[in-house]
Enzyme design. Structure first.
Site, mmCIF file in Angstrom:
data_model
loop_
_atom_site.group_PDB
_atom_site.id
_atom_site.type_symbol
_atom_site.label_atom_id
_atom_site.label_comp_id
_atom_site.label_asym_id
_atom_site.label_seq_id
_atom_site.Cartn_x
_atom_site.Cartn_y
_atom_site.Cartn_z
ATOM 1 C CE LYS A 484 70.959 45.818 57.500
ATOM 2 N NZ LYS A 484 70.836 45.356 56.133
ATOM 3 N NE ARG A 582 73.724 47.550 49.421
ATOM 4 C CZ ARG A 582 72.810 47.368 50.379
ATOM 5 N NH1 ARG A 582 72.154 48.413 50.883
ATOM 6 N NH2 ARG A 582 72.523 46.173 50.842
ATOM 7 C CE1 TYR A 710 67.036 77.988 72.229
ATOM 8 C CE2 TYR A 710 66.549 75.687 71.759
ATOM 9 C CZ TYR A 710 67.290 76.648 72.443
ATOM 10 O OH TYR A 710 68.253 76.265 73.319
ATOM 11 C CG MET A 759 70.974 68.763 71.708
ATOM 12 S SD MET A 759 72.570 69.337 72.292
ATOM 13 C CE MET A 759 72.979 70.574 71.079
HETATM 14 C C1 LIG Z 1 69.679 44.861 55.694
HETATM 15 C C2 LIG Z 1 69.717 43.775 54.734
HETATM 16 C C3 LIG Z 1 68.714 42.790 54.717
HETATM 17 C C4 LIG Z 1 67.468 42.878 55.568
HETATM 18 O O1 LIG Z 1 66.581 43.801 55.007
HETATM 19 P P1 LIG Z 1 65.129 44.098 55.611
HETATM 20 O O2 LIG Z 1 64.465 44.934 54.614
HETATM 21 O O3 LIG Z 1 65.362 44.810 56.901
HETATM 22 O O4 LIG Z 1 64.489 42.775 55.819
HETATM 23 C C5 LIG Z 1 68.878 41.710 53.884
HETATM 24 N N1 LIG Z 1 69.963 41.612 53.068
HETATM 25 C C6 LIG Z 1 70.925 42.556 53.022
HETATM 26 C C7 LIG Z 1 72.065 42.389 52.093
HETATM 27 C C8 LIG Z 1 70.832 43.668 53.848
HETATM 28 O O5 LIG Z 1 71.766 44.626 53.792
#
Ligand SMILES: *Cc1c(COP(=O)(O)O)cnc(C)c1O
Length: 814
Positions: A484, A582, A710, A759
């Site tokens: 992801k 969640r 800056y 920036m």
């Molecule tokens: C991102 C995620 C993982 C992986 O987590 P890490 O800590 O990066 O290994 C596993 N399960 C779910 C549901 C996630 O959202």
């Protein structure tokens, strides 16, 4: 590991006042930040030149650690934990490693020498890994602390060890030998490094040979100075290019076009291998590896095939962005048949475009006649589904009729003159040529105008990290890798392609769009979508993605669409909320969920999962265990009622590290594969994947009293040399990292960031660094690491990694 503490007390000869009859140890730590530091951890309080482990004991006790090896018991803590008092805690760690090593009985290769230890270790790992599950020293972990820690990394799955041992003075090796207990000894070249720690070369050789006192065989290069010092009781297996009495006699080495052909005599017969480099050190290291393979009875065919792939670390296949949306694979420094195969393989793995072009020069030194060679090349190109071939050189041009869709030029200049007519666009182009053809000019013509900041992704490190976590899994446990957020900022497609190649079982993405783009680019692995919107269900189905279903509303919506498409057994994943709060079904939803699922064959539950809130924090172990228990209960209920066995999974990276008992059928690996662990003991075994690099745009020297940037936030107290780097907060460098908190690395030295991060730029102090405009700058990678940055910025490595903006070009290499 699971060892009785009582046992350890007697192994260490320690004094312990408390009664520890029932305690067992499953982990050893020397780092107070390790998340493994739980109640079954044994913490060794090592006293180093800058750091004394004893000062962390109080905090560790508060965090739940109960067992310590100490030189003294800190005041007021006497009855708060179990203290194993010893005279020297480093020696105690070594003693423990010796004991632990003794529990395993597989072959162990021990490597020492002045130069080449790490490269020989890495090459042997590469050569032997198809046949063994190998534990090797991480990076160049070869010191008095590094060697025991490496050995303590052994687990039940390993069946071959490769450890290196380094020494800088006398009487160090006799401490390392029993820890490594090598069965196969390898002595690499004896050079002049570290001579200051020894009276003379003889003493140095003698000391190194102490690693091999009990080996079954010692592999080394014959040398009268060394020969004289090897005990007659030791069986040797030696090589030489001058002394014909060596077991392997190198009769000839010939170099041409960055390759070396080595002719050797072994057991009366003559053999030849080819290795793809020609510098003397690499040739010696390769011969050392050859001897190990011969000793391990590898046959000629495997030896030749594997040695030919031993390409040097700096010769790497890079994917670059090209003009007109092309992707380039730059292999413009060599051209031989073997490496062409590798490069075509790599090209095959690139899924972005269907159209593939190979630009190829004449091929040298194949050992075949030209007719046979180019016939084979054309077959290879056909087999790899290459769309067109552009041949450069007189020889390849004379075989043009062998190639179906080809265009040919006598030399690079003629090719470049015709460049505009070749219409390069939306394709992947492999550029592969012998050095004399100067294909770097072709690369320059094809490459998109250079943005000077790049994020380099080391794909080998990624696969090594994958293997590290694989070695922690019980047999048959599957792996889902989370890609992801653009592969945690590292590149979605390239990483997904690599994972497909390494045959992981699943990919995980956050949103449907991410999965759709992987599908469009040809990724075929099953892909789970963590957070599918109901509006995306139709395209999820169309692209054969698999939704995580986390609510009754979502399930009903999905079933409606499934009905209109008349789906049968479409794979879905059921998420259970066990405490993260969640996403997920709660206990109260389960009976309704079961009722719906039982009544429906449009979908099939492919897996049941939950997510842990505290897998990285052993202060919340009780909570974590309660999540696991609830998952166990609710998922078991589902399994029973469904009457089939979906895959069950709950662990993310830190879960894999901290809750090995909860692996179920699959784990979801995320940040770990990108080289980050929340546990310093484990971090040592991971390799850095991403390096964010830039260059110096300008250097100036300002007098005391002038300011930088800056709001004049940096005021020079003395004359200061300032370098400007073209990367800023719009590229993902937090402003918090400025004002001398953060630094970059230039010429292996730290350069502090002066004033505010702008920036698109930042300024650093290079007063003490010899450097020039145009020199490379490392923003993060080996130093600073993202872990360090995250700590200083009070955030987590995840945020640093995913913040690197998309305008920073990603370059992949292996
Ligand atoms: C991102 C995620 C993982 C992986 O987590 P890490 O800590 O990066 O290994 C596993 N399960 C779910 C549901 C996630 O959202």
């Amino acid at each position: 590991m699971s060892i009785q503490l009582n046992n350890i007390i007697s192994i260490l000869g320690a004094n312990c006042t408390s009664n520890v009859s029932a305690e067992t140890i499953d982990h050893v730590s020397i780092d107070s930040r390790s998340s493994h530091n739980g109640n079954a951890t044994l913490f060794f309080s090592i006293i180093g030149p800058n750091n004394d482990g004893h000062q962390y004991i109080k905090d560790l006790i508060a965090g739940g650690v109960r067992n310590f090896v100490v030189r003294y018991i800190p005041e007021e803590l006497v009855d708060k934990a179990n203290f194993l008092v010893v005279e020297n805690t480093l020696e105690a760690l070594q003693k423990f490693a010796i004991y632990y090593r003794g529990l395993f009985h597989f072959p162990v290769i021990g490597i020492t020498g002045s130069n080449g230890k790490t490269i020989v270790k890495e090459w042997l790992n590469f050569l032997l890994s198809p046949d063994y599950t190998i534990i090797r020293s991480p990076k160049s972990f070869n010191s008095q602390v590094g060697v025991p820690l490496s050995v303590i990394g052994i687990n039940e799955k390993h069946n071959l060890g490769i450890f290196e041992a380094g020494i800088s003075t006398v009487s160090e090796m006799e401490k390392l030998e029993p820890i490594v207990q090598p069965t196969i000894g390898v002595l690499t070249n004896i050079g002049t490094s570290h001579d200051e720690g020894f009276e003379n070369t003889n003493q140095k050789i003698k000391e190194k040979l102490k690693l091999f006192e009990r080996v079954s065989v010692l592999i080394y290069k014959k040398d009268p100075k060394v020969d004289a010092l090897i005990a007659p009781t030791i069986t040797t297996f030696s090589w030489s290019d001058v002394d014909e009495s060596a077991a392997v006699f190198i009769s000839k080495t010939t170099f041409e076009d960055q390759k070396t052909t080595i002719t050797y005599r072994f057991e009366g017969a003559i053999f030849e291998i080819e290795i793809p480099f020609e510098d003397k050190a690499s040739v010696e290291n390769a011969i050392t590896c050859l001897l190990v393979l011969l000793y391990m009875k590898y046959d000629e065919v495997s030896i030749n095939a594997r040695m030919a792939l031993l390409y040097p670390v700096e010769m790497r296949l890079e994917v670059k962005n090209g003009i007109n949306n092309c992707n380039l694979i730059d292999d413009s420094y060599s051209s031989d048949f073997q490496s062409l195969k590798i490069a075509l393989d790599f090209l095959e793995g690139q899924k972005k475009f269907e159209k593939k072009t190979v630009i190829l020069s004449d091929i040298f030194q194949s050992g075949l006649t030209d007719a046979v060679l180019y016939h084979q090349v054309s077959k290879l190109i056909e087999a790899n589904h290459i769309t067109r071939v552009i041949g450069v050189g007189d020889t390849i041009s004379s075989f043009k009729e062998q190639f179906v869709n080809g265009q040919f030029y006598p030399d690079t200049a003629h090719f470049l003159a015709d460049f505009e007519n070749l219409d390069f666009s939306n394709e992947t182009i492999l550029i592969k040529g012998a050095r004399s053809f100067e294909f770097e000019e072709i690369v320059a013509a094809l490459e998109q105008k250079k943005h000077e900041t790049v994020l380099e992704i080391n794909l080998n490190a990624l696969s090594d990290n994958l293997n590290f976590f694989r070695s922690k899994l019980k047999p048959k446990v599957k792996i889902m890798v989370m890609v992801k957020a653009f592969g945690y900022g590292n590149g979605g497609l390239e990483i997904a392609s690599l994972l497909e190649h390494y045959q992981v079982d699943y990919l995980g993405v956050a949103f449907a769009d991410e999965g759709i783009s992987l599908r469009k680019d040809g990724i075929r692995l099953p892909i789970m979508v963590l957070n599918p919107e109901s509006t995306s269900f139709a395209s999820i189905i169309q692209h054969q993605l698999e939704p995580e279903i986390y609510s009754l509303r979502g399930l009903n919506n999905f079933l409606k669409i499934a009905a209109t498409k008349q789906l049968k057994n479409f794979p879905i994943h059921i998420k259970i909320d066990t405490g993260m709060h969640r996403l997920g079904f709660e206990r109260k939803d389960i009976s309704e969920l079961i009722a719906i699922l039982k009544n429906n064959d449009a979908v099939q539950v492919k897996s049941i999962l939950s997510h842990m809130a505290t897998s990285d924090d052993t202060n919340h172990r009780e909570f974590a265990n309660s999540q696991i228990r609830l998952f166990d209960e609710l998922s078991s209920q589902l399994v029973t009622e469904l009457g089939y066995n979906p895959i069950r999974h709950i662990l993310n990276t830190s879960g894999i590290s901290n809750f090995p008992e909860a692996q179920y059928d699959m784990v979801r690996l995320g940040i770990g594969i990108y080289g980050v662990s929340n546990n310093p003991d484990e971090q040592r075994f991971l390799e850095n994947v991403g390096t964010l690099k830039s260059v110096i745009s300008q250097i100036r020297t300002i007098p005391a009293g002038d300011s930088v940037g800056y709001s004049r936030r940096f005021m020079a107290q003395k004359e200061t040399k300032v370098a400007t780097i073209p990367i800023g907060y719009a590229d993902g460098i937090s402003r918090g990292w400025g004002n001398e908190l953060g630094f970059v690395t230039i010429k292996n030295q730290k350069a502090k960031i002066l004033g505010s991060v702008c920036m698109d730029m930042l300024m650093v102090d290079v007063t003490a660094i010899e450097c020039q405009e145009g020199d490379d700058v490392i923003i993060f990678g080996e130093s600073p690491t993202v872990v360090e940055m995250a700590e200083a910025l009070h955030t987590i490595p995840y945020e640093i990694m995913t913040s690197v903006s998309q305008r920073v070009k990603r370059v992949f290499y292996r």
